[in-house]
Design an enzyme around this catalytic site. Sequence first.
Site, PDB file in Angstrom:
ATOM      1  N   ASP A  85       2.731   5.891  -6.588  1.00 19.75           N
ATOM      2  CA  ASP A  85       3.921   5.851  -5.745  1.00 19.75           C
ATOM      3  C   ASP A  85       5.233   5.884  -6.528  1.00 19.75           C
ATOM      4  O   ASP A  85       6.253   6.298  -5.998  1.00 19.75           O
ATOM      5  CB  ASP A  85       3.897   4.585  -4.867  1.00 19.75           C
ATOM      6  CG  ASP A  85       2.900   4.714  -3.732  1.00 19.75           C
ATOM      7  OD1 ASP A  85       2.755   5.826  -3.213  1.00 19.75           O
ATOM      8  OD2 ASP A  85       2.269   3.701  -3.381  1.00 19.75           O
ATOM      9  N   HIS A 140      -1.992  -2.175  -9.606  1.00 17.57           N
ATOM     10  CA  HIS A 140      -3.042  -1.657  -8.721  1.00 17.57           C
ATOM     11  C   HIS A 140      -4.186  -2.644  -8.667  1.00 17.57           C
ATOM     12  O   HIS A 140      -4.479  -3.297  -9.659  1.00 17.57           O
ATOM     13  CB  HIS A 140      -3.554  -0.300  -9.230  1.00 17.57           C
ATOM     14  CG  HIS A 140      -4.285   0.461  -8.186  1.00 17.57           C
ATOM     15  ND1 HIS A 140      -5.633   0.340  -7.990  1.00 17.57           N
ATOM     16  CD2 HIS A 140      -3.823   1.323  -7.238  1.00 17.57           C
ATOM     17  CE1 HIS A 140      -5.988   1.105  -6.969  1.00 17.57           C
ATOM     18  NE2 HIS A 140      -4.915   1.717  -6.497  1.00 17.57           N
ATOM     19  N   HIS A 176       0.883  -1.189   0.000  1.00 17.55           N
ATOM     20  CA  HIS A 176       0.000   0.000   0.000  1.00 17.55           C
ATOM     21  C   HIS A 176       0.915   1.232   0.000  1.00 17.55           C
ATOM     22  O   HIS A 176       1.749   1.386  -0.889  1.00 17.55           O
ATOM     23  CB  HIS A 176      -0.913  -0.114   1.232  1.00 17.55           C
ATOM     24  CG  HIS A 176      -2.068   0.836   1.294  1.00 17.55           C
ATOM     25  ND1 HIS A 176      -2.445   1.664   0.276  1.00 17.55           N
ATOM     26  CD2 HIS A 176      -2.954   1.095   2.309  1.00 17.55           C
ATOM     27  CE1 HIS A 176      -3.510   2.376   0.636  1.00 17.55           C
ATOM     28  NE2 HIS A 176      -3.835   2.052   1.885  1.00 17.55           N
TER      29      HIS A 176
HETATM   30  N1  ACO Z   1       5.486  -6.263 -10.089  1.00 15.74           N
HETATM   31  C1  ACO Z   1       5.532  -7.486 -10.688  1.00 15.74           C
HETATM   32  N2  ACO Z   1       4.462  -8.299 -10.753  1.00 15.74           N
HETATM   33  C2  ACO Z   1       3.314  -7.860 -10.222  1.00 15.74           C
HETATM   34  C3  ACO Z   1       3.202  -6.614  -9.610  1.00 15.74           C
HETATM   35  C4  ACO Z   1       4.338  -5.800  -9.548  1.00 15.74           C
HETATM   36  N3  ACO Z   1       4.317  -4.599  -8.984  1.00 15.74           N
HETATM   37  N4  ACO Z   1       1.943  -6.433  -9.165  1.00 15.74           N
HETATM   38  C5  ACO Z   1       1.275  -7.554  -9.478  1.00 15.74           C
HETATM   39  N5  ACO Z   1       2.113  -8.406 -10.123  1.00 15.74           N
HETATM   40  C6  ACO Z   1       1.788  -9.738 -10.614  1.00 15.74           C
HETATM   41  C7  ACO Z   1       1.794 -10.720  -9.439  1.00 15.74           C
HETATM   42  O1  ACO Z   1       3.052 -11.270  -9.220  1.00 15.74           O
HETATM   43  C8  ACO Z   1       0.766 -11.732  -9.894  1.00 15.74           C
HETATM   44  O2  ACO Z   1       1.343 -12.569 -10.819  1.00 15.74           O
HETATM   45  P1  ACO Z   1       0.916 -14.140 -10.867  1.00 15.74           P
HETATM   46  O3  ACO Z   1      -0.565 -14.130 -11.164  1.00 15.74           O
HETATM   47  O4  ACO Z   1       1.786 -14.685 -11.948  1.00 15.74           O
HETATM   48  O5  ACO Z   1       1.214 -14.692  -9.497  1.00 15.74           O
HETATM   49  C9  ACO Z   1      -0.267 -10.871 -10.621  1.00 15.74           C
HETATM   50  O6  ACO Z   1       0.453  -9.712 -11.107  1.00 15.74           O
HETATM   51  C10 ACO Z   1      -1.418 -10.428  -9.731  1.00 15.74           C
HETATM   52  O7  ACO Z   1      -0.863  -9.807  -8.574  1.00 15.74           O
HETATM   53  P2  ACO Z   1      -1.616  -9.669  -7.192  1.00 15.74           P
HETATM   54  O8  ACO Z   1      -0.626  -9.224  -6.178  1.00 15.74           O
HETATM   55  O9  ACO Z   1      -2.415 -10.876  -6.889  1.00 15.74           O
HETATM   56  O10 ACO Z   1      -2.651  -8.553  -7.564  1.00 15.74           O
HETATM   57  P3  ACO Z   1      -3.363  -7.570  -6.577  1.00 15.74           P
HETATM   58  O11 ACO Z   1      -4.583  -7.092  -7.212  1.00 15.74           O
HETATM   59  O12 ACO Z   1      -3.499  -8.196  -5.233  1.00 15.74           O
HETATM   60  O13 ACO Z   1      -2.220  -6.454  -6.529  1.00 15.74           O
HETATM   61  C11 ACO Z   1      -1.021  -4.695  -5.736  1.00 15.74           C
HETATM   62  C12 ACO Z   1      -2.355  -5.156  -6.311  1.00 15.74           C
HETATM   63  C13 ACO Z   1      -0.889  -5.212  -4.296  1.00 15.74           C
HETATM   64  C14 ACO Z   1      -0.992  -3.182  -5.731  1.00 15.74           C
HETATM   65  C15 ACO Z   1       0.138  -5.259  -6.598  1.00 15.74           C
HETATM   66  O14 ACO Z   1       0.047  -4.784  -7.915  1.00 15.74           O
HETATM   67  C16 ACO Z   1       1.480  -4.938  -5.993  1.00 15.74           C
HETATM   68  O15 ACO Z   1       1.935  -5.655  -5.095  1.00 15.74           O
HETATM   69  N6  ACO Z   1       2.152  -3.833  -6.478  1.00 15.74           N
HETATM   70  C17 ACO Z   1       3.393  -3.429  -5.895  1.00 15.74           C
HETATM   71  C18 ACO Z   1       3.145  -2.652  -4.602  1.00 15.74           C
HETATM   72  C19 ACO Z   1       2.600  -1.266  -4.873  1.00 15.74           C
HETATM   73  O16 ACO Z   1       3.077  -0.535  -5.720  1.00 15.74           O
HETATM   74  N7  ACO Z   1       1.612  -0.871  -4.061  1.00 15.74           N
HETATM   75  C20 ACO Z   1       1.008   0.459  -4.147  1.00 15.74           C
HETATM   76  C21 ACO Z   1      -0.405   0.361  -4.655  1.00 15.74           C
HETATM   77  S1  ACO Z   1      -1.071   1.982  -4.893  1.00 15.74           S
HETATM   78  C22 ACO Z   1      -1.301   2.564  -3.344  1.00 15.74           C
HETATM   79  O17 ACO Z   1      -1.507   1.860  -2.389  1.00 15.74           O
HETATM   80  C23 ACO Z   1      -1.204   4.034  -3.167  1.00 15.74           C
END
Ligand code: ACO
Length: 387
Positions: A324, A273, A234
């Site tokens: 971010d 996201h 987050h």
């Molecule tokens: N880098 C690489 N791969 C990613 C990323 C990333 N930043 N985000 C998602 N993926 C991939 C996952 O590895 C997963 O792959 P898989 O299906 O092969 O296992 C797939 O995409 C789905 O990812 P999830 O984490 O299940 O998706 P979710 O909807 O839960 O994710 C989240 C949302 C938590 C924001 C995710 O994109 C993430 O972890 N991003 C990085 C952290 C981040 O930047 N957070 C800030 C969000 S904005 C905010 O809060 C202001």
Amino acid sequence: MSHQSPPSTEPSKQSASNQSRGGLDGIIAGQTRLSTVGKSGFGLTYLGYSIEDLAEHGTFEEVAYLLLVGRLPNSIELQAFKDRLAAGRSIPKPLRKTLERIPSTAHPMDVLRTVASMLGTLEPEGAFENAIKVSQRLLACMPTALTYWHRFHREGKPREFDLDEPSIASHFLATLKNRKPTEIETRAMDVSLILYAEHEWNASTFTARVIASTLSDFYSAITGGIGALRGPLHGGANEAAMELLDQMTDPDSAEASLLTMLSKKMKVMGFGHRVYKGADPRSDIIKPWAKRLCEATGNEQLYAISERIETVMRREKGMFPNVDFYSASLYRSLEIPTPLFTPIFVLSRISGWSAHILEQRADNRLIRPLADYTGPEPRPWSPISQR
Ligand code: ACO
């Protein structure tokens, strides 16, 4: 100003497999009139105003007023609001003493969590009618508390701050840097605060609303929100993105390192996201500010590395930067220490959390979902001697 709505991100009907993974994706958990996140025909809006308009024409104080009161202020109301915020900037002596005792090694998010909690003991909310006063007090004094702790431990002595800066953005930068910020620095910070102010039922806001729904006090809800925001999935992502960028020396080696990370299925912080699927509109707004500030401060290489990472993430994963990612290079150009990046998010999001606490209380029902039980079948108690 006209703006394009991002690709539709209406809550989708999630597959059964996604739902069984938890995370409540696509579940509508309640109602709000405060914001839309990627809603078709709306995009990102705060009470109907597009984020593009707010970031181009508004100030953070106007946005905070909008969220707390439900409409934009006129000039007299805005000045009175800013005067109230300026009057609430000082921090009480027992809080100063606590800040001096918190170790310099603490994470500043833990410092802010402690500040919110301790202020609740020094200036308790009492009746719910005091909620607006509490939210303004928190908005006003959290920047002072953060910079007080930071500078006390850097300089080794208590210090008095000039509390007369006209805005939260300039007050934060002035107390952090011990000098008057320039106009461009202040505006860049102000835009960043606007972008971070509100974002519907995200994890930290949901946390604050759950706490508010038990009829707990305002400070408890804000303290919980800070705890939820701290994690790298987050708000902690801006700090984590900077840590990644700091490992990169130039765009070509950044691309090579990134490809290695992706081959190991590592997450790249600042990308992706839960709700947006094609773009985060806040990134499109913060990116030009990052470019401008990077160019003005000799950080062109940092910006070039950031752009390369964006290109590779799009090409390799079809992923886009969220708010971010470019906040990191912007804050670095403003010479803000990396551990203070996520706390800046708090200084802004207090406005959104506060508005949600007020909204929750106005039509409250305890938030208490169910869980799908996956534990053992009912079984007899085994006496300790037989285990
Ligand atoms: N880098 C690489 N791969 C990613 C990323 C990333 N930043 N985000 C998602 N993926 C991939 C996952 O590895 C997963 O792959 P898989 O299906 O092969 O296992 C797939 O995409 C789905 O990812 P999830 O984490 O299940 O998706 P979710 O909807 O839960 O994710 C989240 C949302 C938590 C924001 C995710 O994109 C993430 O972890 N991003 C990085 C952290 C981040 O930047 N957070 C800030 C969000 S904005 C905010 O809060 C202001």
